[in-house]
Write an enzyme that holds these catalytic residues in place. Structure first.
Site, PDB file in Angstrom:
ATOM      1  N   ARG A 260       0.860  -1.120   0.049  1.00  0.00           N
ATOM      2  CA  ARG A 260      -0.010   0.115  -0.047  1.00  0.00           C
ATOM      3  C   ARG A 260       0.833   1.368   0.115  1.00  0.00           C
ATOM      4  O   ARG A 260       0.701   2.290  -0.766  1.00  0.00           O
ATOM      5  CB  ARG A 260      -0.768   0.085   1.330  1.00  0.00           C
ATOM      6  CG  ARG A 260      -2.051  -0.793   1.085  1.00  0.00           C
ATOM      7  CD  ARG A 260      -2.327  -1.204   2.444  1.00  0.00           C
ATOM      8  NE  ARG A 260      -1.655  -1.991   2.546  1.00  0.00           N
ATOM      9  CZ  ARG A 260      -1.760  -3.691   2.411  1.00  0.00           C
ATOM     10  NH1 ARG A 260      -2.833  -3.964   1.886  1.00  0.00           N
ATOM     11  NH2 ARG A 260      -0.925  -4.386   2.630  1.00  0.00           N
ATOM     12  N   THR A 261       1.655   1.278   0.786  1.00  0.00           N
ATOM     13  CA  THR A 261       2.516   2.487   1.060  1.00  0.00           C
ATOM     14  C   THR A 261       3.236   2.907  -0.285  1.00  0.00           C
ATOM     15  O   THR A 261       3.069   4.144  -0.599  1.00  0.00           O
ATOM     16  CB  THR A 261       3.163   2.606   2.180  1.00  0.00           C
ATOM     17  OG1 THR A 261       2.636   2.198   3.459  1.00  0.00           O
ATOM     18  CG2 THR A 261       4.059   3.867   2.483  1.00  0.00           C
TER      19      THR A 261
ATOM     20  N   LYS B  51      25.955  -3.508  -0.438  1.00  0.00           N
ATOM     21  CA  LYS B  51      27.416  -3.622  -0.571  1.00  0.00           C
ATOM     22  C   LYS B  51      28.016  -2.653   0.884  1.00  0.00           C
ATOM     23  O   LYS B  51      29.108  -2.146   1.056  1.00  0.00           O
ATOM     24  CB  LYS B  51      28.046  -2.814  -1.685  1.00  0.00           C
ATOM     25  CG  LYS B  51      27.276  -3.316  -2.805  1.00  0.00           C
ATOM     26  CD  LYS B  51      27.822  -2.585  -4.098  1.00  0.00           C
ATOM     27  CE  LYS B  51      27.232  -3.115  -5.355  1.00  0.00           C
ATOM     28  NZ  LYS B  51      27.509  -2.326  -6.493  1.00  0.00           N
TER      29      LYS B  51
ATOM     30  N   ARG C 182      11.549   3.809   3.591  1.00  0.00           N
ATOM     31  CA  ARG C 182      11.151   2.702   4.673  1.00  0.00           C
ATOM     32  C   ARG C 182      12.403   1.717   4.999  1.00  0.00           C
ATOM     33  O   ARG C 182      12.907   1.457   3.966  1.00  0.00           O
ATOM     34  CB  ARG C 182      10.059   1.916   4.137  1.00  0.00           C
ATOM     35  CG  ARG C 182       9.637   0.516   5.150  1.00  0.00           C
ATOM     36  CD  ARG C 182       8.233   0.023   4.747  1.00  0.00           C
ATOM     37  NE  ARG C 182       7.164   0.554   4.945  1.00  0.00           N
ATOM     38  CZ  ARG C 182       6.044   0.136   4.903  1.00  0.00           C
ATOM     39  NH1 ARG C 182       5.814  -1.125   4.492  1.00  0.00           N
ATOM     40  NH2 ARG C 182       5.050   0.931   5.033  1.00  0.00           N
TER      41      ARG C 182
ATOM     42  N   HIS D  31       5.230   6.028  11.368  1.00  0.00           N
ATOM     43  CA  HIS D  31       4.829   6.015  10.169  1.00  0.00           C
ATOM     44  C   HIS D  31       3.962   6.927   9.835  1.00  0.00           C
ATOM     45  O   HIS D  31       2.641   6.757   9.720  1.00  0.00           O
ATOM     46  CB  HIS D  31       4.032   4.414   9.660  1.00  0.00           C
ATOM     47  CG  HIS D  31       3.641   3.937   8.508  1.00  0.00           C
ATOM     48  ND1 HIS D  31       4.001   4.972   7.214  1.00  0.00           N
ATOM     49  CD2 HIS D  31       3.296   2.853   7.593  1.00  0.00           C
ATOM     50  CE1 HIS D  31       3.604   4.257   6.137  1.00  0.00           C
ATOM     51  NE2 HIS D  31       3.073   2.997   6.282  1.00  0.00           N
TER      52      HIS D  31
HETATM   53  C1  NCD Z   1       1.817  -1.210   8.083  1.00  0.00           C
HETATM   54  C2  NCD Z   1       3.540  -0.847   8.272  1.00  0.00           C
HETATM   55  O1  NCD Z   1       4.132  -1.069   7.374  1.00  0.00           O
HETATM   56  O2  NCD Z   1       3.661  -0.414   9.319  1.00  0.00           O
HETATM   57  N1  NCD Z   1       1.393  -1.126   6.732  1.00  0.00           N
HETATM   58  C3  NCD Z   1       1.150  -0.201   6.258  1.00  0.00           C
HETATM   59  O3  NCD Z   1       1.903   0.694   5.652  1.00  0.00           O
HETATM   60  N2  NCD Z   1      -0.243   0.108   5.696  1.00  0.00           N
HETATM   61  C4  NCD Z   1       1.301  -2.039   9.059  1.00  0.00           C
HETATM   62  C5  NCD Z   1       1.935  -3.415   9.169  1.00  0.00           C
HETATM   63  O4  NCD Z   1       2.920  -3.879   8.407  1.00  0.00           O
HETATM   64  O5  NCD Z   1       1.350  -4.093   9.890  1.00  0.00           O
END
Ligand code: NCD
Length: 366
Positions: free
Chosen positions: A62-63, A91, A112, A140
């Protein structure tokens, strides 16, 4: 559109923690997201010629895809990687060097990474905005904007809501960010988790009282929002600890019989087994709509940070006015300040004997 009182320009700013934006700025993003939502079908060119880089060192559906969709819907381009093994991190490249390289290829970086505070390191070294798309179990914030947008759109307002946060409150970064935002509203929060997954002290939001319980049944009839999270298996230091709590809460259709008819069942997704499939047809199941709102919200965020909207020319506010010490190094073994040895400790001075690490928010007594 003129900027409302107290809103400074978001142009060029990074979003690492929810607290990087004031409550008015958060509302401004949500208002722009509303406009973006209404224009999803239109061909837009607000970000034509601009490039978004996605640097994803952990899995994402999703993100990453909603950021990419948002950028493309605004006419911009996207570069990036979704598998750390294909980047030079494999590396041994540091986060700082990676950030300095990517900033020369793109106008905004969405990152991320499993290390807490990793996006802050990138933002400290890159001269382009960095958006934290999840830094370990820490925060997040763009998910929080999506969550707030979902509640606001579905209920008309966030104030007055009783929200139950259910699941892995210990490692769930979406919950940590959401709580940081919820303290700005007139709401009630109940933390629902087995004792070993309850919310760590460092994520208790100042000024927001939290009720705590370990079962959902008793509180469910009172809730307006039930925000469920997955147990973050990958963050457990020891597999047996995960095994002990796995499957410990499951929301199913029968349970919803005892809830308000207008309850919102939310989840940042992905789900594992904590919401049964028989909840999906219920109109209280809001999680798929919530995921879809990620696009207009991220469109608003990108347009604002990249200065694509008019009247965004107010000077940015000075950063944290509180004094910062450059010692000691953070003791948290999951913190970027410890794992990326070249980073300088940044300890917010709370009082004579207490400090808070600005990378991971761990508090320490010195
Ligand atoms: C979440 C995350 O990555 O923190 N997912 C997201 O971005 N919608 C939740 C999760 O991984 O459980």
């Amino acid at each position: 559109m003129p900027l409302a009182e107290n809103i400074m320009s978001l142009v060029g700013r990074s979003l690492i923690r929810v607290d990087d934006f004031s409550p008015e700025e958060i509302q401004h993003v949500l208002d722009i997201a509303e406009t973006m939502h209404g224009a999803l079908a239109e061909r837009q060119t607000l970000l034509a010629g601009r490039i978004l880089a996605t640097a994803f060192f952990e899995p994402s559906t999703r993100t990453r895809l909603s950021f990419e969709s948002a950028m493309q819907r605004l006419g911009g381009g996207v570069i990036g990687f979704a598998d750390a093994r294909t980047s030079s991190a494999a590396k041994g490249e540091t986060i700082a060097d990676m950030a300095r390289i990517i900033e020369s290829y793109a106008d905004v970086i969405v990152m991320r990474h499993p290390v807490e505070g990793s996006s802050k390191v990138a933002a400290d070294y890159a001269r382009k905005p960095v958006i934290n798309a999840g830094d370990g179990g820490h925060q997040h914030p763009s998910q929080t904007l999506t969550d707030l947008f979902t509640v606001q759109r579905s209920r008309g307002s966030i104030d007055g809501v009783h929200i139950g946060l259910c699941g892995d409150l210990r490692f769930g970064r979406t919950v940590h960010s959401l709580l940081a935002a919820l303290r700005h509203y007139d709401i009630k929060v109940t933390c629902i988790a087995p004792p070993s997954l309850q919310l760590p002290e460092r994520y208790h939001p100042p000024g927001l009282p939290l009720a705590m319980t370990d079962t959902v049944e008793a509180v469910l009839p009172e809730l307006d929002v039930l925000y469920v999270t997955r147990i973050q298996r990958e963050r457990f230091p020891d597999a047996s600890e995960y095994e002990a709590v796995k499957g410990s809460y499951v929301i199913d259709a029968a349970m919803l019989d005892r809830s308000k008819p207008e309850l919102l069942v939310m989840h940042p997704l992905p789900r594992v087994d904590e919401i049964a499939y028989n909840v999906d047809p219920d109109r209280r199941a809001t999680y798929f709509g919530q995921a879809a709102y990620g696009v207009p919200v991220r469109m608003a965020l990108l347009a604002l940070l990249l200065g694509a909207l008019p009247s965004d020319d107010v000077p940015a506010p000075a950063s944290d006015p509180a004094p910062i010490d450059h010692a000691p190094r953070c003791p948290n073994p999951d913190c970027a300040n410890r794992l990326e040895g070249y980073t300088e400790p940044q300890m917010l001075v709370l009082d004579a004997t207490h400090r808070r690490c600005l990378y991971c928010e761990m508090e320490l007594t010195i």
